[in-house]
Design a protein around this motif. Structure first.
Motif, short mmCIF file in Angstrom:
data_model
loop_
_atom_site.label_atom_id
_atom_site.label_comp_id
_atom_site.label_asym_id
_atom_site.label_seq_id
_atom_site.Cartn_x
_atom_site.Cartn_y
_atom_site.Cartn_z
N SER A 31 0.84 -1.20 0.00
CA SER A 31 0.00 0.00 0.00
C SER A 31 0.87 1.24 0.00
N ASP A 124 -5.37 -0.33 -1.49
CA ASP A 124 -5.38 0.90 -0.69
C ASP A 124 -5.43 0.56 0.80
N VAL A 125 -5.14 1.55 1.62
CA VAL A 125 -4.97 1.28 3.05
C VAL A 125 -6.24 0.77 3.71
N CYS A 128 -6.65 -2.82 2.82
CA CYS A 128 -5.66 -3.62 3.54
C CYS A 128 -6.10 -3.87 4.97
N SER A 141 1.91 -6.99 5.61
CA SER A 141 1.60 -5.66 5.09
C SER A 141 2.88 -4.84 4.88
N PHE A 143 4.12 -0.99 3.54
CA PHE A 143 3.73 0.38 3.19
C PHE A 143 4.87 1.05 2.44
N GLU A 176 -3.86 8.44 4.20
CA GLU A 176 -3.14 7.19 4.00
C GLU A 176 -1.88 7.12 4.87
N TYR A 179 -2.03 5.71 8.39
CA TYR A 179 -2.11 4.27 8.63
C TYR A 179 -0.74 3.60 8.60
N MET A 180 0.31 4.34 8.30
CA MET A 180 1.62 3.74 8.06
C MET A 180 2.09 2.90 9.24
N LYS A 182 0.53 1.07 11.15
CA LYS A 182 -0.19 -0.20 11.29
C LYS A 182 0.41 -1.31 10.41
N TYR A 183 1.37 -0.93 9.55
CA TYR A 183 1.97 -1.89 8.63
C TYR A 183 3.19 -2.56 9.24
#
Length: 210
Positions: A31, A124-125, A128, A141, A143, A176, A179-180, A182-183
């Motif tokens: 993503s 997309d986030v 995901c 995941s 990013f 977006e 959310y970084m 969370k990857y």
């Protein structure tokens, strides 16, 4: 030119038994904001790794010059797509402003993960996050982040001349980027060789633990 696709035993990927792992399959999801270079990195990495299958989205849009079935999409008719909707065959799907459909084929995913095949796609986030909830033990995941916001703005401005469209995309970038964290992995795409090499190393690190 091939215009539409037929499912292979109900799947959109022709898996080869030599690539089957003695463990559940992994679902690599890449993503990142529009314009960050996700497809460029995937095109760099996939020829350099073994046994990871690209999962194309299914679409009803026409195949363009240089495209083939499964690269970058699996092409079907609208009638076939709507039949797949009715059969519950999509993890998620959407109809865009052109009237064309796009969707992620659920049976291919569930087959791969249950039978030890590793797959990868860009998503997309928000998509995901949904997939991570549905397949928490399988998703890896990744990013892709821009080196800085200004460079990304310049990339988007180079693609799109309408300043209002660029502004809307930049607003989405902020969402977006939120959310970084969370990857599982984050790659800064500041240089193709370096960032592509990092993606290759990440993918191989999981393949080595068969």
């Amino acid at each position: 030119m091939e215009e539409e696709g037929k499912l292979i035993d109900g799947l959109i990927i022709n898996f080869q038994t030599r690539d089957r792992r003695p463990r559940p399959g992994l679902f690599f999801i890449v993503s990142g904001p529009s314009g960050v270079g996700k497809n460029t990195l995937l095109n760099y990495a996939l020829p350099r790794v073994d046994g990871i299958y690209y999962l194309p989205s299914i679409t009803t849009r026409a195949m363009r010059s240089g495209e083939t079935q499964g690269a970058p999409y699996f092409f079907v008719t609208k009638g076939d797509f709507e039949a797949l909707i009715a059969a519950g065959a999509f993890l998620e799907w959407k109809k865009i402003h052109t009237g064309d459909y796009y969707g992620t084929h659920l049976p291919t995913i569930t087959y791969a993960l249950a039978n030890g095949y590793d797959i990868i796609t860009d998503m997309d986030v928000l998509g995901c996050m949904e997939v991570m909830e549905r397949f928490p033990e399988n998703v890896v995941s990744i990013f892709i982040a821009p080196p800085d916001r200004e460079e990304l703005r310049q990339r988007l401005a180079g693609r799109e001349k309408d300043a209002s469209v660029v502004a809307k995309r930049l607003e989405r970038v902020e969402m977006e980027m939120g959310y970084m964290k969370k990857y599982r992995h984050v790659i800064v795409n500041d240089d193709l060789e370096r960032a592509g090499g990092e993606l290759v190393r990440i993918l191989n690190s999981y393949s080595e633990h068969k």
